[in-house]
Design a protein around this motif. Structure first.
Motif, short mmCIF file in Angstrom:
data_model
loop_
_atom_site.label_atom_id
_atom_site.label_comp_id
_atom_site.label_asym_id
_atom_site.label_seq_id
_atom_site.Cartn_x
_atom_site.Cartn_y
_atom_site.Cartn_z
N ASP A 289 8.94 6.29 -6.77
CA ASP A 289 8.30 6.52 -5.47
C ASP A 289 9.05 7.53 -4.62
N HIS A 292 8.51 11.18 -6.13
CA HIS A 292 7.15 11.72 -6.22
C HIS A 292 6.43 11.63 -4.88
N VAL A 293 5.77 12.70 -4.51
CA VAL A 293 4.94 12.72 -3.30
C VAL A 293 3.52 13.07 -3.74
N ASP A 294 2.58 12.19 -3.44
CA ASP A 294 1.17 12.37 -3.87
C ASP A 294 1.09 12.61 -5.37
N GLY A 295 1.91 11.88 -6.13
CA GLY A 295 1.84 11.97 -7.59
C GLY A 295 2.57 13.16 -8.19
N LYS A 296 3.12 14.04 -7.36
CA LYS A 296 3.82 15.23 -7.87
C LYS A 296 5.32 15.11 -7.58
N ASP A 298 8.76 15.85 -6.31
CA ASP A 298 9.35 16.61 -5.21
C ASP A 298 10.79 16.92 -5.58
#
Length: 612
Positions: A289, A292-296, A298
């Motif tokens: 978590d 990843h930001v919006d599933g991508k 970071d």
């Protein structure tokens, strides 16, 4: 009209304002003050009363000095969490006013909030005995936790120094590892939530959690977990065979029984392993978590977390011998991007070749490099080759410096890091030799020959005598097959030179040969925890059990001048896949004994017969 008809706000039943009562108390008149404490301590206190009191206290926080800490402690014990929204909002306002006006009460406020990070205790009566347990069935638990974090954020907003006062409280409130799984799960989850809005505490909180996970890990050795699972499986099969003999079971009981079996299939039989499994699942979810930001992915967030985790790894994991599972947090974060895996390998390499580090740390770093290169599917062959070049060149330089001096003899105490590096290279070759030779056999063989294993094996330091036998035997078989080096003469000589260790025991004298003088272990041996292993398995290289044909092939050397397009089943065979392949794990401390067949995914203590 509504305002006119509504009754006036009720202050206190015995008359007078809160300010009057507090001023009287300062003058020595305690009657009203005691009555006030009594009313606030009333277990049947109503929401409206709480709101009225809090409203007055918010206006009178200036009087709540250190001398009135007894009154403040009663206010902090008010049952505000499981009340109406109005009570919660009023209480949060009161907390903000209190800590901003009287920072002397900061610690008690923080203690009160942190104490709510676990399910509340309830008393259950069983067989005329009162048993205290956590209320795991509280439906409002999630909402209560959200409110606690709002309270903590409110306090932190008013008092910037909150983090430095909070951390010791988080440490002292951490539940004992034998507490219920739910209690530990809630506390760890809430600690990780704190790192989101108090990022300065993240490193310390990760240290605290991983330290506790390590205690669980070393208290549940791999062998104990396997034994517990085996015993549980045996008892399950016995129960099933007993049930088959019963003809008068009621349907609802059968249904209930089936439900239990399905829900408990993921439970670990070993109680500490069960707790560890739940907590590792939470830690893996947190890492995913954060990164990843919006599933991508970071990159910046991932790098920051990686730095914190490496710091914890150095401080806690690297000095801990033979932990089985906790170190996989590094394995997991490195799977996100090749650059992280390479950074981790570089970090371990610096630990290994720095002579200022303690020998035991250097040896452990070597174990981590070998195990990581062998087991991480996400590390490509080009990175494996780069690491092998680095390690082997260092080994040759070490031999240059040591092989002719006064210390040019086999001694673990003198050359521990060298032997650990040798074992890392041998272990990597066992797992990766097919990939190294894949595609272009001539080029692959040329690369392996350039590593000059013969010089390493034949040197005065005699690494084959020190490395774990299961690794030595497979390395010898593979290097013989590809005519890289013939190890068997040295292995036979070493076997003849092994000095038995005699010790006296209750059953008479025992003669033992030390098969693991390095006391080494493979940190990324197969992961046994059922829930959290689902996160690791997709990135994990399991060992493919050698078939009889493979063993036969190992005995036959390839022909001189074999070209890359010649068929060779063993050579051209696929890289070991992550199928449910059953193998035998080499237990690092008992590498001469075969471990239970329930271990999957490790090379066996394979014995390839010496060529005649």
């Amino acid at each position: 009209d509504e305002f006119i008809s509504s009754p006036p706000r009720k202050t206190v039943r015995f008359g007078g304002t809160l300010t009057d009562i507090l001023l009287k108390y300062e003058k020595g008149e305690t009657t009203d003050f005691e009555l006030l404490k009594h009313q606030l301590s009333d277990p049947d206190i109503k929401d409206a009363q709480i709101i009225n009191w809090l409203h007055e206290f918010r206006a009178s926080v200036v009087y709540l000095t250190k001398e009135l800490d007894q009154l403040v402690s009663i206010l902090l014990r008010l049952p505000w969490l499981r009340r109406s929204r109005e009570v919660v909002e009023e209480y949060l306002g009161f907390l903000g006013n209190l800590v901003s006006a009287q920072t002397v009460h900061l610690r008690p406020c923080l203690r009160m909030i942190v104490s709510q990070f676990v399910p509340s205790r309830i008393t259950i009566r069983e067989d005329d005995v009162d048993i205290s347990d956590s209320d795991d069935d509280d439906e409002n638990l999630s909402e209560n936790f959200n409110t606690c974090h709002r309270a903590l954020q409110t306090v932190a907003r008013y008092v910037p120094s909150t983090p430095q006062f909070l951390m010791p409280i988080l440490v002292e409130n951490f539940p004992f590892i034998n507490k219920s799984e739910r209690t530990l799960e809630c506390y760890v989850h809430n600690l990780l939530r704190v790192t989101v809005y108090l990022p300065t505490l993240r490193l310390q909180i990760l240290e605290l959690i991983i330290e506790k996970l390590l205690k669980l890990d070393v208290s549940a050795p791999q062998q104990d977990i396997e034994d517990a699972e085996e015993a549980a499986n045996n008892s399950d099969s016995e129960e099933k065979s007993t049930e088959e003999g019963l003809f008068d079971m009621e349907e609802d009981e059968e249904r209930k029984g089936n439900k239990v079996v399905s829900s408990s299939s993921e439970r670990m039989a070993h109680p500490l392993a069960e707790r560890l499994d739940i907590l590792m699942t939470i830690l893996f979810s947190y890492i995913k978590d954060v990164c990843h930001v919006d599933g991508k992915l970071d990159i910046n967030r991932t790098k920051d977390l990686y730095r914190d985790l490496v710091s914890v790894f150095d401080k806690l994991i690297l000095p801990t011998h033979a932990s089985c599972h906790v170190q996989y947090f590094m394995f997991y974060i490195c799977s996100f991007k090749l650059g992280l895996a390479e950074a981790f390998l570089d970090h371990l390499w610096k630990k290994l070749h720095d002579p200022n580090n303690p020998s035991v740390i250097r040896q452990t770093a070597g174990s981590y490099i070998g195990s990581f290169l062998a087991r991480a599917k996400f590390i490509p062959v080009v990175t494996v080759k780069a690491c092998l070049d680095l390690l082997v060149n260092w080994m040759h330089k070490y031999i240059d410096n040591q092989d002719t001096g006064a210390n040019a003899y086999c001694d673990v105490a003198l050359h521990g890091p060298f032997y650990s590096t040798c074992q890392a290279v041998f272990y990597t070759l066992i797992f990766r030799h097919k990939q190294l030779l894949d595609g272009n056999l001539r080029k692959g063989l040329s690369y392996l020959q350039s590593l000059n294993f013969e010089r390493i094996v034949m040197c005065q330091l005699n690494p084959l005598k020190i490395c774990i036998p299961s690794v030595v035997n497979l390395f010898a078989a593979i290097t013989r097959k590809y005519q890289l080096v013939f190890c068997y003469t040295i292995i036979e000589r070493n076997n003849r030179q092994f000095i038995p260790v005699v010790r006296s025991g209750t059953g008479g004298d025992l003669v033992q040969t030390c098969t693991n003088p390095l006391d080494s272990f493979f940190p990324f041996d197969p992961y046994l925890l059922k829930r959290s292993k689902k996160t690791i398995d997709p990135f994990y290289q399991f060992w493919e059990e050698l078939s009889a044909e493979d063993l036969e092939n190992l005995k036959k050397p390839i022909k001189k001048g074999a070209s890359e397009d010649e068929d060779d089943d063993f050579l051209k065979g696929e890289t070991p896949q992550n199928d449910s392949v059953v193998g035998i794990a080499p237990h690092s401390y008992e590498s001469n004994t075969r471990s239970p067949a329930s271990s999957i995914g490790s090379p066996a203590d394979c014995y390839v017969p010496y060529p005649q």
